[in-house]
Design an enzyme around this catalytic site. Sequence first.
Site, short mmCIF file in Angstrom:
data_model
loop_
_atom_site.label_atom_id
_atom_site.label_comp_id
_atom_site.label_asym_id
_atom_site.label_seq_id
_atom_site.Cartn_x
_atom_site.Cartn_y
_atom_site.Cartn_z
N ARG A 40 0.82 -1.21 0.00
CA ARG A 40 0.00 0.00 0.00
C ARG A 40 0.86 1.26 0.00
NH1 ARG A 40 -5.12 -1.73 3.83
NH2 ARG A 40 -6.26 -2.69 2.12
N LYS A 68 -20.98 -17.37 -1.76
CA LYS A 68 -22.43 -17.23 -1.65
C LYS A 68 -23.02 -16.24 -2.64
CE LYS A 68 -22.82 -18.27 3.23
NZ LYS A 68 -23.08 -17.70 4.55
N GLY A 126 -11.71 -8.64 -2.63
CA GLY A 126 -11.29 -9.65 -1.65
C GLY A 126 -10.53 -10.85 -2.17
#
Length: 400
Positions: free
Chosen positions: A35, A198, A354
């Site tokens: 980062r 999901k 993610g």
Amino acid sequence: MKTIEDFDFKDKKALIRVDFNVPLDSDLNVSDNNRIEAAKPTIIKILEDGGSAILMSHLGRPKGTKNADMSLSHIVESVSETLGVKVKFVADCIGASVAQAVEELRSGEVLLLENLRFYKEEESGDLDFAEQLSHWGDVYVNDAFGTAHRAHASTTVIAQYFPERKCFGYLLAAEIKAIDTVMKTGKKPVTAILGGAKVSSKITIIENILEKIDHLIIGGGMTYTFVLAQGGAVGDSICEPDKVDLAHSILEKASALGVQVHLPVDVVAADAFSNEAQTRVMPANAIEKGWQGLDAGPETLRQFREVILQSKTILWNGPVGVFEMENFSKGTIEVGNAVVEATENGAFSLVGGGDSVAAVKQFGFQDKVSYVSTGGGAMLESLEGKTLPGIAAIMQEPKQ
Ligand code: AMP
């Protein structure tokens, strides 16, 4: 859209919101400086113009109290090394000590402020706190995509104190451009590859992107809710029976919009959720009891590859199998290979959100796709079609 390219920073103090929320090891040393590296081009451009940089960030979740373990003093050395400039540090982000450090800052120098979240006013988006921060710079630069979906003092509220002197840093500008390419300006055919565990966590994304894509590839655990919706047998596979109606309505909407949906036709099924489990390839709609689908099967991967290779714009979010286990990583690797090949043939590919980012890094694809987004939640919210407050605050024109 104003970026730092639109400003000459000579003799200017740039107040930059960066995302230096980096992981620290048990000795409180930076264990991954990605980062910091990502913000480097913005900081260097300002220094090379002849300006100075005041960096503000959060680290961890101190929840409005001072916490020595989350002090940004721990990262000063790493920031200095990454930038190749000795970075100064001040143990606060507002008040007299900061005023003095800013006053003493010369062109070419970098000053890092203490963790913004030591004040609860940061996360509550307090106007007075934002105003105090705004004193430190002539120009406000936001280069923290990871927090652009938060209306915090330093990411959003502060922008109003720089009506004509606010802009995006390179990193944030690149994220915005990559998302725009997929959502607005990308060449057709546009393909979205959605995987992950999901369907419930991806539903808003699917609903938002359906109108913008030509192909929807569905993989991973999400598959089985769709299989159930089509009357298939899912065995012990991960599944959300209460989302079957939702899966139906997605398929109907896709069909009405002319979007081709590609679901797995075969899967690698296992007799336990374990890398050591026995495996068998089964039709995706006829998984036996005692077995669960954990990866895409060979025929599926052949079909996915064909679709990916004819795409000109590709969005990939979510692995198509349990890639963390070697025996179920093949599908995600093969999909990655196809995305890389399509990219080499001129397609634009964006990987974001993610676990797909983790997978892309694990398998070494990150430099072979067009863009890997660093902002997890911010990326997902962009794909859901939400306007991110940190981005809107920079875009907003001054009131007449
Ligand atoms: P998400 O955060 O929604 O992108 O989900 C990522 C997770 O989905 C990863 O940890 C994968 O291991 C998991 N996953 C992918 N495919 C399957 C599957 N067939 N069964 C169970 N979990 C899966």
